[in-house]
Each structure stands twice: as structure tokens, then as C-alpha cells.
Motif scaffolding. Structure first.
Motif, PDB file in Angstrom:
ATOM      1  N   TRP A 117       0.847  -1.200   0.000  1.00 33.93           N
ATOM      2  CA  TRP A 117       0.000   0.000   0.000  1.00 33.93           C
ATOM      3  C   TRP A 117       0.883   1.251   0.000  1.00 33.93           C
ATOM      4  CZ3 TRP A 117      -1.145   3.616   4.082  1.00 33.93           C
ATOM      5  CH2 TRP A 117      -2.176   4.504   3.767  1.00 33.93           C
ATOM      6  N   SER A 118       1.953   1.215   0.794  1.00 31.17           N
ATOM      7  CA  SER A 118       2.835   2.381   0.890  1.00 31.17           C
ATOM      8  C   SER A 118       3.891   2.431  -0.226  1.00 31.17           C
ATOM      9  CB  SER A 118       3.523   2.423   2.258  1.00 31.17           C
ATOM     10  OG  SER A 118       4.412   1.332   2.385  1.00 31.17           O
ATOM     11  N   LYS A 119       4.160   1.289  -0.840  1.00 29.71           N
ATOM     12  CA  LYS A 119       5.143   1.205  -1.940  1.00 29.71           C
ATOM     13  C   LYS A 119       4.516   0.386  -3.073  1.00 29.71           C
ATOM     14  CE  LYS A 119       9.132   1.368   1.086  1.00 29.71           C
ATOM     15  NZ  LYS A 119       8.908   1.069   2.455  1.00 29.71           N
ATOM     16  N   PRO A 120       3.582   0.989  -3.787  1.00 32.38           N
ATOM     17  CA  PRO A 120       2.843   0.235  -4.815  1.00 32.38           C
ATOM     18  C   PRO A 120       3.758  -0.454  -5.828  1.00 32.38           C
ATOM     19  CG  PRO A 120       1.867   2.400  -4.493  1.00 32.38           C
ATOM     20  CD  PRO A 120       3.162   2.392  -3.724  1.00 32.38           C
ATOM     21  N   ALA A 121       3.329  -1.636  -6.214  1.00 33.84           N
ATOM     22  CA  ALA A 121       4.015  -2.423  -7.235  1.00 33.84           C
ATOM     23  C   ALA A 121       2.941  -3.258  -7.931  1.00 33.84           C
ATOM     24  CB  ALA A 121       5.062  -3.322  -6.598  1.00 33.84           C
ATOM     25  N   SER A 122       3.193  -3.672  -9.130  1.00 31.39           N
ATOM     26  CA  SER A 122       2.205  -4.513  -9.798  1.00 31.39           C
ATOM     27  C   SER A 122       2.780  -5.911  -9.974  1.00 31.39           C
ATOM     28  CB  SER A 122       1.791  -3.909 -11.138  1.00 31.39           C
ATOM     29  OG  SER A 122       2.827  -4.051 -12.072  1.00 31.39           O
ATOM     30  N   GLY A 123       1.906  -6.846 -10.178  1.00 32.52           N
ATOM     31  CA  GLY A 123       2.329  -8.223 -10.377  1.00 32.52           C
ATOM     32  C   GLY A 123       1.704  -9.148  -9.367  1.00 32.52           C
ATOM     33  N   ILE A 124       2.086 -10.382  -9.470  1.00 35.65           N
ATOM     34  CA  ILE A 124       1.591 -11.412  -8.560  1.00 35.65           C
ATOM     35  C   ILE A 124       2.745 -11.820  -7.656  1.00 35.65           C
ATOM     36  CG2 ILE A 124       0.658 -13.747  -8.373  1.00 35.65           C
ATOM     37  CD1 ILE A 124      -0.625 -13.246 -11.153  1.00 35.65           C
ATOM     38  N   TYR A 125       2.475 -11.812  -6.355  1.00 30.38           N
ATOM     39  CA  TYR A 125       3.492 -12.139  -5.354  1.00 30.38           C
ATOM     40  C   TYR A 125       2.985 -13.295  -4.495  1.00 30.38           C
ATOM     41  CZ  TYR A 125       5.455  -7.662  -6.658  1.00 30.38           C
ATOM     42  OH  TYR A 125       6.002  -6.628  -7.365  1.00 30.38           O
ATOM     43  N   ASN A 126       3.857 -14.226  -4.202  1.00 34.80           N
ATOM     44  CA  ASN A 126       3.520 -15.285  -3.252  1.00 34.80           C
ATOM     45  C   ASN A 126       3.611 -14.710  -1.861  1.00 34.80           C
ATOM     46  OD1 ASN A 126       3.140 -17.340  -5.143  1.00 34.80           O
ATOM     47  ND2 ASN A 126       5.320 -17.803  -5.196  1.00 34.80           N
ATOM     48  N   LEU A 127       2.584 -14.959  -1.068  1.00 35.11           N
ATOM     49  CA  LEU A 127       2.579 -14.465   0.303  1.00 35.11           C
ATOM     50  C   LEU A 127       2.539 -15.651   1.255  1.00 35.11           C
ATOM     51  CD1 LEU A 127       2.731 -12.317   2.321  1.00 35.11           C
ATOM     52  CD2 LEU A 127       0.391 -11.663   1.813  1.00 35.11           C
ATOM     53  N   GLY A 128       3.718 -16.042   1.658  1.00 37.50           N
ATOM     54  CA  GLY A 128       3.941 -17.105   2.621  1.00 37.50           C
ATOM     55  C   GLY A 128       5.214 -16.731   3.362  1.00 37.50           C
ATOM     56  N   THR A 129       5.705 -17.645   4.159  1.00 38.35           N
ATOM     57  CA  THR A 129       6.926 -17.372   4.915  1.00 38.35           C
ATOM     58  C   THR A 129       8.178 -17.802   4.152  1.00 38.35           C
ATOM     59  OG1 THR A 129       6.911 -19.529   5.993  1.00 38.35           O
ATOM     60  CG2 THR A 129       5.719 -17.729   7.111  1.00 38.35           C
ATOM     61  N   GLY A 130       7.969 -18.654   3.149  1.00 41.48           N
ATOM     62  CA  GLY A 130       9.113 -19.235   2.456  1.00 41.48           C
ATOM     63  C   GLY A 130       9.667 -20.450   3.185  1.00 41.48           C
ATOM     64  N   ARG A 131       8.949 -20.890   4.248  1.00 43.94           N
ATOM     65  CA  ARG A 131       9.346 -22.066   5.035  1.00 43.94           C
ATOM     66  C   ARG A 131       8.169 -23.033   5.098  1.00 43.94           C
ATOM     67  NH1 ARG A 131      10.521 -18.019   8.676  1.00 43.94           N
ATOM     68  NH2 ARG A 131       8.546 -18.404   9.683  1.00 43.94           N
ATOM     69  N   ALA A 132       8.385 -24.262   4.742  1.00 43.98           N
ATOM     70  CA  ALA A 132       7.368 -25.293   4.931  1.00 43.98           C
ATOM     71  C   ALA A 132       7.584 -25.897   6.315  1.00 43.98           C
ATOM     72  CB  ALA A 132       7.485 -26.367   3.859  1.00 43.98           C
ATOM     73  N   GLN A 133       6.523 -25.933   7.108  1.00 42.34           N
ATOM     74  CA  GLN A 133       6.620 -26.554   8.437  1.00 42.34           C
ATOM     75  C   GLN A 133       5.555 -27.632   8.561  1.00 42.34           C
ATOM     76  OE1 GLN A 133       7.471 -22.591  10.890  1.00 42.34           O
ATOM     77  NE2 GLN A 133       8.010 -24.446  12.037  1.00 42.34           N
ATOM     78  N   SER A 134       5.806 -28.593   9.413  1.00 43.71           N
ATOM     79  CA  SER A 134       4.940 -29.768   9.497  1.00 43.71           C
ATOM     80  C   SER A 134       3.672 -29.514  10.317  1.00 43.71           C
ATOM     81  CB  SER A 134       5.712 -30.941  10.111  1.00 43.71           C
ATOM     82  OG  SER A 134       5.898 -30.734  11.501  1.00 43.71           O
ATOM     83  N   PHE A 135       2.700 -30.372  10.067  1.00 43.72           N
ATOM     84  CA  PHE A 135       1.490 -30.358  10.875  1.00 43.72           C
ATOM     85  C   PHE A 135       1.831 -30.711  12.317  1.00 43.72           C
ATOM     86  CE2 PHE A 135      -0.162 -30.424   6.675  1.00 43.72           C
ATOM     87  CZ  PHE A 135      -1.407 -29.835   6.732  1.00 43.72           C
ATOM     88  N   ASN A 136       2.866 -31.549  12.515  1.00 43.91           N
ATOM     89  CA  ASN A 136       3.347 -31.828  13.873  1.00 43.91           C
ATOM     90  C   ASN A 136       3.759 -30.536  14.569  1.00 43.91           C
ATOM     91  OD1 ASN A 136       3.140 -34.665  14.264  1.00 43.91           O
ATOM     92  ND2 ASN A 136       4.974 -34.998  13.034  1.00 43.91           N
ATOM     93  N   ASP A 137       4.439 -29.632  13.838  1.00 45.53           N
ATOM     94  CA  ASP A 137       4.869 -28.357  14.426  1.00 45.53           C
ATOM     95  C   ASP A 137       3.674 -27.539  14.915  1.00 45.53           C
ATOM     96  OD1 ASP A 137       7.543 -28.944  13.819  1.00 45.53           O
ATOM     97  OD2 ASP A 137       7.570 -27.689  12.012  1.00 45.53           O
ATOM     98  N   VAL A 138       2.616 -27.484  14.096  1.00 41.57           N
ATOM     99  CA  VAL A 138       1.417 -26.715  14.476  1.00 41.57           C
ATOM    100  C   VAL A 138       0.766 -27.356  15.694  1.00 41.57           C
ATOM    101  CG1 VAL A 138      -0.826 -25.824  13.751  1.00 41.57           C
ATOM    102  CG2 VAL A 138       1.036 -25.995  12.088  1.00 41.57           C
ATOM    103  N   ALA A 139       0.552 -28.664  15.635  1.00 43.98           N
ATOM    104  CA  ALA A 139      -0.112 -29.368  16.740  1.00 43.98           C
ATOM    105  C   ALA A 139       0.676 -29.213  18.037  1.00 43.98           C
ATOM    106  CB  ALA A 139      -0.278 -30.849  16.399  1.00 43.98           C
ATOM    107  N   LEU A 140       1.991 -29.384  17.968  1.00 43.81           N
ATOM    108  CA  LEU A 140       2.814 -29.280  19.172  1.00 43.81           C
ATOM    109  C   LEU A 140       2.792 -27.856  19.724  1.00 43.81           C
ATOM    110  CD1 LEU A 140       4.553 -31.013  21.032  1.00 43.81           C
ATOM    111  CD2 LEU A 140       6.537 -30.327  19.662  1.00 43.81           C
TER     112      LEU A 140
END
Length: 166
Positions: free
Chosen positions: A65-88
Motif C-alpha cells: 500500500w505504501s510502496k505500490p508495485a504490480s504483479g503477482i506475489y507469493n505471500l507465505g513465509t518461504g518455510r514449509a513446516q509440518s502439521f506436527n509443528d502446528v499441533a505441538l
């Protein structure tokens, strides 16, 4: 493109609400979290997703919003974590609130606080066992802030839900 967003005010999503939302509800109702047994080459509960806390989503949106840009961006952390991590993280945050110490995964499983259930036939051929956002374009657009880990974000979310009287 938003990856697996979780955090406050998602109850309206019902069945489509986040894994953290469902794990919290399950643990509070049953005293345990149920995860899928191993599948797709992953061990029990080790299927992985790129989970991103809604606070990080908001921060990225405000950045653009403060630095407009166009295009499609992936919005994630860039880290895959396990369902075990969430549950724990859910289990250990709720234990901490009760003054109990955190447990390692093996102990949580041994105490049946995390339980593995058969992989459902209905999901065979339709299940994504792994997702991870490529956030190189996001970083190149100038967004440099660190993203919450599953452990940090889930603990924050669980404490928020408790503060709401849930």
C-alpha cells in the motif's frame, strides 16, 4: 497468492478455517490433536505447508500500500513446516497457560496428546502434502521483515483465542 493463512477472526471460515484453529478446538474438546498418519512419502504428521500468520499478511499488504508495485506475489513465509509443528505449538501453548512444561513431540505423542489417524480415502489423489511459497519476488520488491515461525505465530494465536474467552 496467499498460502496457509491463520490467526485471529477466522471462525467464520468454518471447515475452511486454518489447521491451528481446528487443532485448538480439537485439543480443547478432546484433550488431543489428531493428525494424518504418514502419506506421500512423509512420516506421521510430517506433511508440510507454508503457514503464515495473518499479522504477517497485513504487514505485507501495508508494505505494498505504501510502496505500490504490480504483479503477482507469493505471500507465505518461504518455510514449509509440518502439521506436527502446528499441533505441538497448540498443545505446548495450552500446557504453558496451565503452568505445565513444554513437551517434545515424542513425549506429546506418547502421552496421546497428539494422535495419528489413517489417511482418508476421500483425500487420495487430491491432497497436497507439501507447499512452500517462493518469496524471492516479494523480497526483491523490498519487503524484508522476518515472518513469524509456526511456533511463534501459533502461540500468539492460541493466547489471543484464550483472551477472547474461547
Amino acid at each position: 497468492r496467499y498460502f496457509n493463512v491463520y490467526g485471529p477472526r477466522e471462525a467464520h471460515k468454518g471447515r475452511m478455517a486454518s489447521v491451528a484453529f481446528h487443532h485448538f478446538n480439537q485439543f480443547r474438546a478432546e484433550g488431543r490433536v489428531k493428525l494424518f498418519e504418514g502419506s506421500h512419502g512423509y512420516a506421521n504428521g510430517e506433511q508440510r505447508r507454508d503457514f503464515i500468520h495473518v499479522d504477517d499478511v497485513i504487514a505485507v499488504n501495508l508494505h505494498f500500500w505504501s510502496k505500490p508495485a504490480s504483479g503477482i506475489y507469493n505471500l507465505g513465509t518461504g518455510r514449509a513446516q509440518s502439521f506436527n509443528d502446528v499441533a505441538l505449538a497448540v498443545v505446548n501453548t495450552l500446557r504453558a497457560v496451565e503452568g505445565k512444561p513444554a513437551l517434545p513431540l515424542a513425549e506429546a505423542v506418547g502421552q496421546k496428546l497428539i494422535e495419528y489417524i489413517p489417511f482418508p480415502d476421500a483425500l487420495r489423489g487430491k491432497y497436497q502434502a507439501y507447499t512452500q511459497a517462493d518469496i524471492a519476488r516479494l523480497r526483491a520488491a523490498g519487503y524484508t521483515a522476518p515472518m513469524l515461525t509456526v511456533e511463534e505465530g501459533t502461540a500468539k494465536y492460541v493466547r489471543w483465542r484464550l483472551a477472547q474467552g474461547e
